[in-house]
Design an enzyme around this catalytic site. Structure first.
Site, PDB file in Angstrom:
ATOM      1  N   TYR A 197      25.119   2.961  -1.329  1.00 56.50           N
ATOM      2  CA  TYR A 197      24.796   1.598  -1.764  1.00 56.50           C
ATOM      3  C   TYR A 197      25.980   0.945  -2.471  1.00 56.50           C
ATOM      4  O   TYR A 197      26.234  -0.251  -2.313  1.00 56.50           O
ATOM      5  CB  TYR A 197      23.584   1.615  -2.700  1.00 56.50           C
ATOM      6  CG  TYR A 197      22.279   1.915  -2.009  1.00 56.50           C
ATOM      7  CD1 TYR A 197      21.547   0.903  -1.388  1.00 56.50           C
ATOM      8  CD2 TYR A 197      21.768   3.210  -1.970  1.00 56.50           C
ATOM      9  CE1 TYR A 197      20.339   1.168  -0.760  1.00 56.50           C
ATOM     10  CE2 TYR A 197      20.562   3.489  -1.343  1.00 56.50           C
ATOM     11  CZ  TYR A 197      19.851   2.469  -0.733  1.00 56.50           C
ATOM     12  OH  TYR A 197      18.663   2.746  -0.107  1.00 56.50           O
ATOM     13  N   ARG A 211       6.365   7.286  -3.959  1.00 54.94           N
ATOM     14  CA  ARG A 211       6.016   5.866  -4.061  1.00 54.94           C
ATOM     15  C   ARG A 211       4.526   5.660  -4.280  1.00 54.94           C
ATOM     16  O   ARG A 211       3.957   4.665  -3.815  1.00 54.94           O
ATOM     17  CB  ARG A 211       6.484   5.078  -2.828  1.00 54.94           C
ATOM     18  CG  ARG A 211       8.000   5.028  -2.679  1.00 54.94           C
ATOM     19  CD  ARG A 211       8.403   4.013  -1.619  1.00 54.94           C
ATOM     20  NE  ARG A 211       9.830   4.124  -1.336  1.00 54.94           N
ATOM     21  CZ  ARG A 211      10.368   4.023  -0.126  1.00 54.94           C
ATOM     22  NH1 ARG A 211       9.598   3.802   0.927  1.00 54.94           N
ATOM     23  NH2 ARG A 211      11.666   4.131   0.052  1.00 54.94           N
ATOM     24  N   ARG A 225       3.362  -7.261 -10.344  1.00 55.40           N
ATOM     25  CA  ARG A 225       4.700  -7.653  -9.863  1.00 55.40           C
ATOM     26  C   ARG A 225       4.830  -9.179  -9.859  1.00 55.40           C
ATOM     27  O   ARG A 225       5.875  -9.728 -10.249  1.00 55.40           O
ATOM     28  CB  ARG A 225       4.907  -7.071  -8.460  1.00 55.40           C
ATOM     29  CG  ARG A 225       6.032  -7.645  -7.625  1.00 55.40           C
ATOM     30  CD  ARG A 225       7.409  -7.320  -8.162  1.00 55.40           C
ATOM     31  NE  ARG A 225       8.436  -7.819  -7.264  1.00 55.40           N
ATOM     32  CZ  ARG A 225       8.822  -9.089  -7.180  1.00 55.40           C
ATOM     33  NH1 ARG A 225       8.264 -10.001  -7.960  1.00 55.40           N
ATOM     34  NH2 ARG A 225       9.778  -9.453  -6.348  1.00 55.40           N
ATOM     35  N   ASP A 232      13.932   2.596 -10.345  1.00 58.92           N
ATOM     36  CA  ASP A 232      14.653   2.428  -9.089  1.00 58.92           C
ATOM     37  C   ASP A 232      15.797   3.425  -9.059  1.00 58.92           C
ATOM     38  O   ASP A 232      16.351   3.779 -10.114  1.00 58.92           O
ATOM     39  CB  ASP A 232      15.193   1.003  -8.957  1.00 58.92           C
ATOM     40  CG  ASP A 232      15.690   0.717  -7.544  1.00 58.92           C
ATOM     41  OD1 ASP A 232      14.846   0.424  -6.672  1.00 58.92           O
ATOM     42  OD2 ASP A 232      16.906   0.826  -7.305  1.00 58.92           O
ATOM     43  N   ARG A 263       3.531  -0.971  -3.713  1.00 59.65           N
ATOM     44  CA  ARG A 263       3.030  -2.189  -3.070  1.00 59.65           C
ATOM     45  C   ARG A 263       1.725  -2.038  -2.303  1.00 59.65           C
ATOM     46  O   ARG A 263       1.117  -3.042  -1.951  1.00 59.65           O
ATOM     47  CB  ARG A 263       4.104  -2.745  -2.125  1.00 59.65           C
ATOM     48  CG  ARG A 263       5.298  -3.338  -2.855  1.00 59.65           C
ATOM     49  CD  ARG A 263       6.367  -3.790  -1.899  1.00 59.65           C
ATOM     50  NE  ARG A 263       7.006  -2.671  -1.220  1.00 59.65           N
ATOM     51  CZ  ARG A 263       7.862  -2.791  -0.212  1.00 59.65           C
ATOM     52  NH1 ARG A 263       8.155  -3.990   0.268  1.00 59.65           N
ATOM     53  NH2 ARG A 263       8.421  -1.726   0.327  1.00 59.65           N
TER      54      ARG A 263
END
Length: 356
Positions: free
Chosen positions: A155, A28, A41, A78, A32
């Site tokens: 998921y 990552r 974003r 993703d 963020r």
């Protein structure tokens, strides 16, 4: 596409070849914690807009490389792109994470899943890979990635993130045939997806089994490991005249290290709940190791980060076959300056471990 790598330390380390220092990248690393990511974003309007726009995905991938002397780039995407391309309808809810419009609950649901064609339904990923590779211009290698069949299945059956995994566990215990049908279909899709990434320019690939640690030992072997091995055996291990290393990262799976190493992968990522010394003693020279600083250390201060880097390097010890990384993804609250400290510390303190 064919420009030679100016920095091939990451590839060499994965293949257990001698390097002058320990290479570093961070899971990552594009995300963020970087203000420039948050700005982009916001401009994009949604996370999916970032992922599905090759130019934006390329920009996000390159952002950390402009700030930090990292030894690899990783595709910004993703892990749930495959289930989305299978027709489940991926969307994101602020503060809740990924959700699916449809879920998989039965054999009939599995039968209806489309096997994605990476050149059509996932073309935006391949376009991003090609664009990133072109923009890197050989500076560092590009890592492609996918979620593991088991992690993707959690998921798809749960409909989003889960803590108890009640629905998928009910399936593997109560209807194992349907679970295996789903996992086998996902393994084929992951093979197609990663091979297409390699053909588009990825120079190494990593498979994330984020939720492998939720399984009992017997169930891990049956419902995760065998499909990881199938994928490893189905991937291009060389392309365009170059070896393509494969890394498996199974979070919370330290009890299975030897079995993971036996899949035929080149590298094994380990989380922070085991020392690199123990991991190395158990897998020997079969594979390289990636890891494994606790991501929470990045929230402390420069002195602690540097001391923990020194400790981690010492734990692996002398010789090649170590890619420095966190034991999981960097968290959004991290001060970007702490990444600078991390990269400088690894570069400064790792060289002594590679001298004869």
């Amino acid at each position: 596409m064919n420009s030679p790598l100016k920095n091939d330390l990451y590839i060499k380390a994965l293949l257990r070849q001698p390097t002058e220092r320990t290479p570093l990248w961070v899971m990552r690393q594009a995300g963020r914690y970087l203000p420039e990511y948050r700005q982009l974003r916001a401009q994009a309007g949604s996370f999916m807009n970032l992922c599905t726009n090759p130019e934006l995905a390329c920009e996000v991938t390159l952002q950390p490389l402009r700030r930090f002397p990292l030894d690899a780039a990783i595709l910004f995407s993703d892990i749930l792109t495959i289930p989305d391309a299978m027709g489940l309808g991926l969307y994101f809810v602020e503060g809740e994470g990924p959700k699916f419009e449809k879920t998989v609950q039965s054999a009939a649901d599995v039968e209806q899943l489309k096997r994605p064609d990476p050149s059509t339904s996932l073309a935006y990923v391949m376009d991003a890979v090609s664009l990133i590779r072109k923009n890197l211009n050989g500076d560092v290698p590009l890592i492609g990635f996918s979620g593991s069949p088991w992690t993707l299945a959690t998921y798809m059956v749960e409909g989003g993130s889960s803590k108890a995994f009640a629905k998928i566990k009910r399936m593997i215990y109560g209807d194992p045939q349907t679970a295996h049908l789903l996992l086998d279909k996902l393994a084929d899709a992951v093979i197609d997806y990663l091979n297409a990434q390699i053909e588009s320019g990825a120079q190494a690939v990593q498979i994330f089994d984020t939720w492998g640690g939720a399984l009992s030992p017997e169930m891990f072997r049956s419902f995760s490991l065998q499909y990881l091995e199938k994928i490893v055996n189905g991937l291009h291990r060389s392309y365009d005249g170059k070896t393509i290393p494969v890394v498996l990262f199974c979070k919370g799976c330290n009890s299975h290290l030897e079995a993971i190493a036996d899949t035929g992968c080149d590298g094994v990522g380990v989380d922070w709940t085991i020392t690199l010394a123990e991991a190395r003693s158990r897998v020997g020279e079969r594979v390289s190791l990636q890891g494994n600083l606790d991501p929470a250390i990045m929230l402390t201060n420069p002195e602690i980060i540097e001391s923990q880097v020194i400790e981690t390097l010492a734990s692996f010890g002398k010789g090649s076959g170590h890619v420095f990384n966190l034991g999981h993804g960097i968290t959004p609250e991290v001060d970007p300056h702490h990444m600078t400290v991390l990269t400088q510390s690894v570069r400064e303190h790792s060289m002594s471990w590679h001298k004869d």
